[in-house]
Design a protein around this motif. Structure first.
Motif, mmCIF file in Angstrom:
data_model
loop_
_atom_site.group_PDB
_atom_site.id
_atom_site.type_symbol
_atom_site.label_atom_id
_atom_site.label_comp_id
_atom_site.label_asym_id
_atom_site.label_seq_id
_atom_site.Cartn_x
_atom_site.Cartn_y
_atom_site.Cartn_z
ATOM 1 N N HIS A 81 -1.953 7.729 108.195
ATOM 2 C CA HIS A 81 -3.065 8.640 108.426
ATOM 3 C C HIS A 81 -3.150 9.064 109.883
ATOM 4 C CE1 HIS A 81 -6.999 10.348 107.274
ATOM 5 N NE2 HIS A 81 -7.395 9.986 108.478
ATOM 6 N N GLY A 82 -3.217 8.073 110.787
ATOM 7 C CA GLY A 82 -3.449 8.382 112.187
ATOM 8 C C GLY A 82 -4.935 8.472 112.489
ATOM 9 N N LEU A 83 -5.285 9.069 113.623
ATOM 10 C CA LEU A 83 -6.675 9.171 114.084
ATOM 11 C C LEU A 83 -7.313 7.795 114.231
ATOM 12 C CD1 LEU A 83 -7.971 12.252 112.014
ATOM 13 C CD2 LEU A 83 -7.066 12.222 114.346
ATOM 14 N N TYR A 84 -6.487 6.802 114.496
ATOM 15 C CA TYR A 84 -6.919 5.426 114.733
ATOM 16 C C TYR A 84 -7.526 4.765 113.490
ATOM 17 C CZ TYR A 84 -7.811 1.629 118.050
ATOM 18 O OH TYR A 84 -7.767 0.437 118.732
ATOM 19 N N LEU A 85 -7.202 5.289 112.292
ATOM 20 C CA LEU A 85 -7.683 4.637 111.067
ATOM 21 C C LEU A 85 -7.004 3.284 110.902
ATOM 22 C CD1 LEU A 85 -9.329 4.778 108.389
ATOM 23 C CD2 LEU A 85 -7.244 5.659 107.330
ATOM 24 N N ALA A 106 -2.723 13.113 109.327
ATOM 25 C CA ALA A 106 -4.024 13.660 109.736
ATOM 26 C C ALA A 106 -4.043 14.089 111.200
ATOM 27 C CB ALA A 106 -5.134 12.647 109.480
ATOM 28 N N GLN A 107 -3.002 13.731 111.941
ATOM 29 C CA GLN A 107 -2.966 14.066 113.361
ATOM 30 C C GLN A 107 -2.830 15.569 113.596
ATOM 31 O OE1 GLN A 107 -3.552 10.320 115.086
ATOM 32 N NE2 GLN A 107 -3.331 12.258 116.136
ATOM 33 N N PRO A 111 -8.307 19.646 116.380
ATOM 34 C CA PRO A 111 -9.341 18.763 116.921
ATOM 35 C C PRO A 111 -10.745 19.371 116.915
ATOM 36 C CG PRO A 111 -7.386 18.682 118.302
ATOM 37 C CD PRO A 111 -7.169 19.788 117.306
ATOM 38 N N SER A 112 -10.833 20.703 116.936
ATOM 39 C CA SER A 112 -12.157 21.345 116.930
ATOM 40 C C SER A 112 -12.893 21.119 115.610
ATOM 41 C CB SER A 112 -12.022 22.845 117.204
ATOM 42 O OG SER A 112 -11.368 23.506 116.124
ATOM 43 N N LYS A 113 -12.152 20.716 114.567
ATOM 44 C CA LYS A 113 -12.775 20.435 113.266
ATOM 45 C C LYS A 113 -13.228 18.979 113.140
ATOM 46 C CE LYS A 113 -9.725 23.672 110.765
ATOM 47 N NZ LYS A 113 -8.730 23.760 109.641
ATOM 48 N N LEU A 114 -12.857 18.146 114.122
ATOM 49 C CA LEU A 114 -13.088 16.718 114.017
ATOM 50 C C LEU A 114 -14.351 16.283 114.752
ATOM 51 C CD1 LEU A 114 -9.414 15.499 114.605
ATOM 52 C CD2 LEU A 114 -10.595 15.792 112.413
ATOM 53 N N GLN A 115 -14.904 15.147 114.308
ATOM 54 C CA GLN A 115 -16.086 14.567 114.944
ATOM 55 C C GLN A 115 -15.660 13.464 115.905
ATOM 56 O OE1 GLN A 115 -18.757 13.200 111.881
ATOM 57 N NE2 GLN A 115 -19.131 15.247 111.072
ATOM 58 N N ALA A 116 -16.390 13.321 116.980
ATOM 59 C CA ALA A 116 -16.075 12.287 117.969
ATOM 60 C C ALA A 116 -16.248 10.905 117.364
ATOM 61 C CB ALA A 116 -16.976 12.441 119.183
ATOM 62 N N HIS A 117 -15.435 9.973 117.798
ATOM 63 C CA HIS A 117 -15.530 8.574 117.375
ATOM 64 C C HIS A 117 -16.697 7.938 118.132
ATOM 65 C CE1 HIS A 117 -14.425 4.492 116.340
ATOM 66 N NE2 HIS A 117 -13.378 4.908 115.667
ATOM 67 N N ASP A 118 -17.510 7.132 117.445
ATOM 68 C CA ASP A 118 -18.691 6.577 118.109
ATOM 69 C C ASP A 118 -18.372 5.385 119.017
ATOM 70 O OD1 ASP A 118 -18.102 4.748 116.155
ATOM 71 O OD2 ASP A 118 -20.040 4.836 115.134
ATOM 72 N N ASP A 119 -17.153 4.837 118.911
ATOM 73 C CA ASP A 119 -16.790 3.676 119.728
ATOM 74 C C ASP A 119 -15.744 3.978 120.796
ATOM 75 O OD1 ASP A 119 -18.484 1.920 118.311
ATOM 76 O OD2 ASP A 119 -16.986 1.692 116.727
ATOM 77 N N TYR A 120 -14.964 5.069 120.618
ATOM 78 C CA TYR A 120 -13.864 5.362 121.534
ATOM 79 C C TYR A 120 -13.954 6.824 121.981
ATOM 80 C CZ TYR A 120 -12.099 1.027 119.548
ATOM 81 O OH TYR A 120 -11.978 -0.273 119.125
ATOM 82 N N ARG A 136 -7.556 19.352 102.702
ATOM 83 C CA ARG A 136 -6.537 20.369 102.441
ATOM 84 C C ARG A 136 -5.476 20.346 103.552
ATOM 85 N NH1 ARG A 136 -6.420 25.160 101.771
ATOM 86 N NH2 ARG A 136 -6.414 25.868 99.598
ATOM 87 N N ASP A 137 -5.927 20.183 104.795
ATOM 88 C CA ASP A 137 -4.989 20.157 105.922
ATOM 89 C C ASP A 137 -4.043 18.967 105.832
ATOM 90 O OD1 ASP A 137 -6.290 22.395 106.846
ATOM 91 O OD2 ASP A 137 -7.386 21.366 108.439
ATOM 92 N N VAL A 138 -4.553 17.836 105.335
ATOM 93 C CA VAL A 138 -3.708 16.657 105.187
ATOM 94 C C VAL A 138 -2.682 16.878 104.081
ATOM 95 C CG1 VAL A 138 -3.681 14.195 104.605
ATOM 96 C CG2 VAL A 138 -5.473 15.107 106.083
ATOM 97 N N VAL A 139 -3.112 17.459 102.970
ATOM 98 C CA VAL A 139 -2.180 17.756 101.878
ATOM 99 C C VAL A 139 -1.072 18.689 102.368
ATOM 100 C CG1 VAL A 139 -1.939 18.887 99.623
ATOM 101 C CG2 VAL A 139 -3.864 17.344 100.047
ATOM 102 N N THR A 140 -1.450 19.677 103.159
ATOM 103 C CA THR A 140 -0.457 20.588 103.730
ATOM 104 C C THR A 140 0.497 19.840 104.658
ATOM 105 O OG1 THR A 140 -2.030 22.427 103.593
ATOM 106 C CG2 THR A 140 -0.158 22.701 105.066
ATOM 107 N N GLY A 141 -0.030 18.860 105.394
ATOM 108 C CA GLY A 141 0.817 18.034 106.252
ATOM 109 C C GLY A 141 1.793 17.188 105.454
ATOM 110 N N VAL A 142 1.344 16.669 104.322
ATOM 111 C CA VAL A 142 2.228 15.909 103.436
ATOM 112 C C VAL A 142 3.327 16.816 102.893
ATOM 113 C CG1 VAL A 142 2.360 14.692 101.222
ATOM 114 C CG2 VAL A 142 0.495 14.181 102.812
ATOM 115 N N GLN A 143 2.935 18.028 102.488
ATOM 116 C CA GLN A 143 3.928 18.989 101.993
ATOM 117 C C GLN A 143 4.991 19.274 103.054
ATOM 118 O OE1 GLN A 143 2.319 22.879 101.113
ATOM 119 N NE2 GLN A 143 4.357 23.778 100.816
ATOM 120 N N ALA A 144 4.564 19.474 104.298
ATOM 121 C CA ALA A 144 5.509 19.766 105.379
ATOM 122 C C ALA A 144 6.463 18.594 105.600
ATOM 123 C CB ALA A 144 4.751 20.092 106.658
ATOM 124 N N ALA A 145 5.935 17.372 105.553
ATOM 125 C CA ALA A 145 6.779 16.194 105.779
ATOM 126 C C ALA A 145 7.806 16.030 104.661
ATOM 127 C CB ALA A 145 5.905 14.944 105.889
#
Length: 317
Positions: A81-85, A106-107, A111-120, A136-145
Motif C-alpha cells: 500500500h505505502g503511505l506508512y500503512l 497508493a503512493q 497528495p492534494s487529495k490526501l489528508q494529513a497524518h495526525d501523528d507524523y 479508483r486511483d489505487v486500482v489504476t495503479g495495480v493495473q499499471a503494475a
C-alpha cells in the motif's frame, strides 16, 4: 529426413519451458486484502494472488513472517500500500525493491487529495480505500503494475480494470444515496480509531476515533473522557466497533456514558483495516464497503436495503 525431423523435434521441445512460462499466471503477492482483491479483479486468470494479511489483521502492526519472505522473494510482482500503512515493513520493502519488482500502489495518488497524518507531519492518512473515488486511483495503479510486468496482457488488464471501476462507481453512487438519507444531526461516526476520515470527508460525516490514524497510538483516559462528554452532550446513541481493532476502548466509552446515565449501543461492526472472510462477499472490496455503508446508514436512521446494494450481504441489517 530423419535427422531434419529429429532437429525439428528438439527445437519444439526447447520452446516448451518458455511456452509454459508465458502461459503461467503471474505470481503476485499483496499485503492487504484490499490490494489483493484489486489484483484479482484486474488480473483475472492472468494472475495467482497471495494476500499476506487476512481478516482481522491490523496492517499498522504487521511484521513479515518467514513464510511471507519466501513468498515475496519468489513472486513476479509484490504490491504494497505505502503511505506508512505497513509501518513495520517499510524497511523490508525498500531492501526487497532492489532485487524484486515491488510497487507501493497508493503512493501514486495526488497528495492534494490526501489528508494529513495526525501523528507524523510529513505523512498522510493511508486509509484511502474508505473513499471509492480515491480507491479508483489505487486500482489504476495495480493495473499499471500488472501491465508493466506482463505487457502482452495489457488489453486483458485494461478490460478487467474498466469493469471493476464501473462497479466501484456504482458502489459510490449507492453510498451517496444511502448516507444522504441519514438525518443531518445523526451524521456522527464514532469508531475505535481514525480509519474513516476519507469516508467522512466524502459523504459528509463527522468522524471521531478513540485512537489516532494508527492503531499503535494509545487511547488515553483523557480522550475517552472527552468522548464520553461529547456522547452525552450531543445525545449520540450509537458507536461502532472494528473487525481488526480491540473493542476494549469502545467498551470503556460505553460504560463511561452509562455512568452518566446516557445509553449508548454498538451500531455494528465495521471493516476498517481488513476485509471479511475469504470466499464471502464481505471478503471483497465491494462487499467490505457495501457492508460498512449499509450498517452505518441503517444504525444512524438512514433508509437502506437490508442486505445492501445488490442483496449480497451475508447478514441483513
Amino acid at each position: 529426413m530423419i535427422r531434419r525431423s529429429f532437429i525439428a523435434t528438439l527445437a519444439f521441445v526447447a520452446t516448451l519451458p518458455m511456452m509454459a512460462w508465458a502461459d503461467a499466471p503471474l505470481k503476485v503477492v499483496a499485503t492487504t486484502g484490499m490490494i489483493a482483491d484489486a489484483a484479482r479483479q484486474v488480473g483475472g486468470d492472468q494472475v495467482e494472488v497471495t494476500g499476506l494479511m487476512g481478516p482481522g489483521v491490523d496492517p499498522h502492526a504487521y511484521r513479515q513472517t518467514r513464510t511471507d519472505i519466501v513468498a515475496m522473494t519468489r513472486a513476479d510482482l509484490v504490491l504494497w500500500h505505502g503511505l506508512y500503512l505497513e509501518a513495520q515493513m517499510e524497511g523490508f520493502f525498500n531492501d526487497l525493491g532492489r532485487k524484486q519488482t515491488v510497487v507501493a500502489v497508493a503512493q501514486g495518488i495526488d497528495p492534494s487529495k490526501l489528508q494529513a497524518h495526525d501523528d507524523y507531519a510529513d505523512k498522510y492518512d493511508p486509509h484511502v480505500w474508505m473513499n471509492p473515488e480515491l480507491w479508483r486511483d489505487v486500482v489504476t495503479g495495480v493495473q499499471a503494475a500488472l501491465t508493466e510486468t506482463r505487457p502482452e496482457a495489457a488489453d486483458i488488464f485494461a478490460a478487467n480494470a474498466a469493469a471493476h471501476l464501473a462497479d466501484i462507481d456504482r458502489l459510490n453512487a449507492y453510498a451517496a444515496a444511502s448516507l444522504r438519507s441519514v438525518p443531518e444531526q445523526s451524521r456522527v461516526l464514532v469508531t475505535a480509531h481514525d480509519a474513516f476520515g476519507y469516508f467522512g470527508e466524502s459523504f459528509g460525516f463527522e468522524v471521531l476515533g478513540i485512537q489516532g490514524i494508527s492503531t499503535q497510538s494509545e487511547a488515553g483516559l483523557n480522550r475517552i473522557g472527552e468522548l464520553v462528554d461529547l456522547l452525552v452532550d450531543r445525545d449520540i446513541t450509537a458507536v461502532f466497533v472494528e473487525s481488526s481493532v480491540s473493542d476494549r476502548s469502545m467498551r470503556a466509552l460505553i460504560e463511561g456514558a452509562a455512568a452518566k446515565g446516557h445509553e449508548v449501543t454498538v451500531g455494528g461492526e465495521l471493516f476498517s483495516d481488513a476485509m471479511g472472510e475469504p470466499g464471502t462477499y464481505e471478503g471483497t472490496y465491494l462487499g467490505m464497503l457495501d457492508h460498512n455503508i449499509t450498517v452505518i446508514a441503517g444504525a444512524l436512521g438512514g433508509d437502506v436495503p437490508g442486505r445492501g446494494m445488490d442483496g449480497k450481504l451475508s447478514a441483513g441489517f
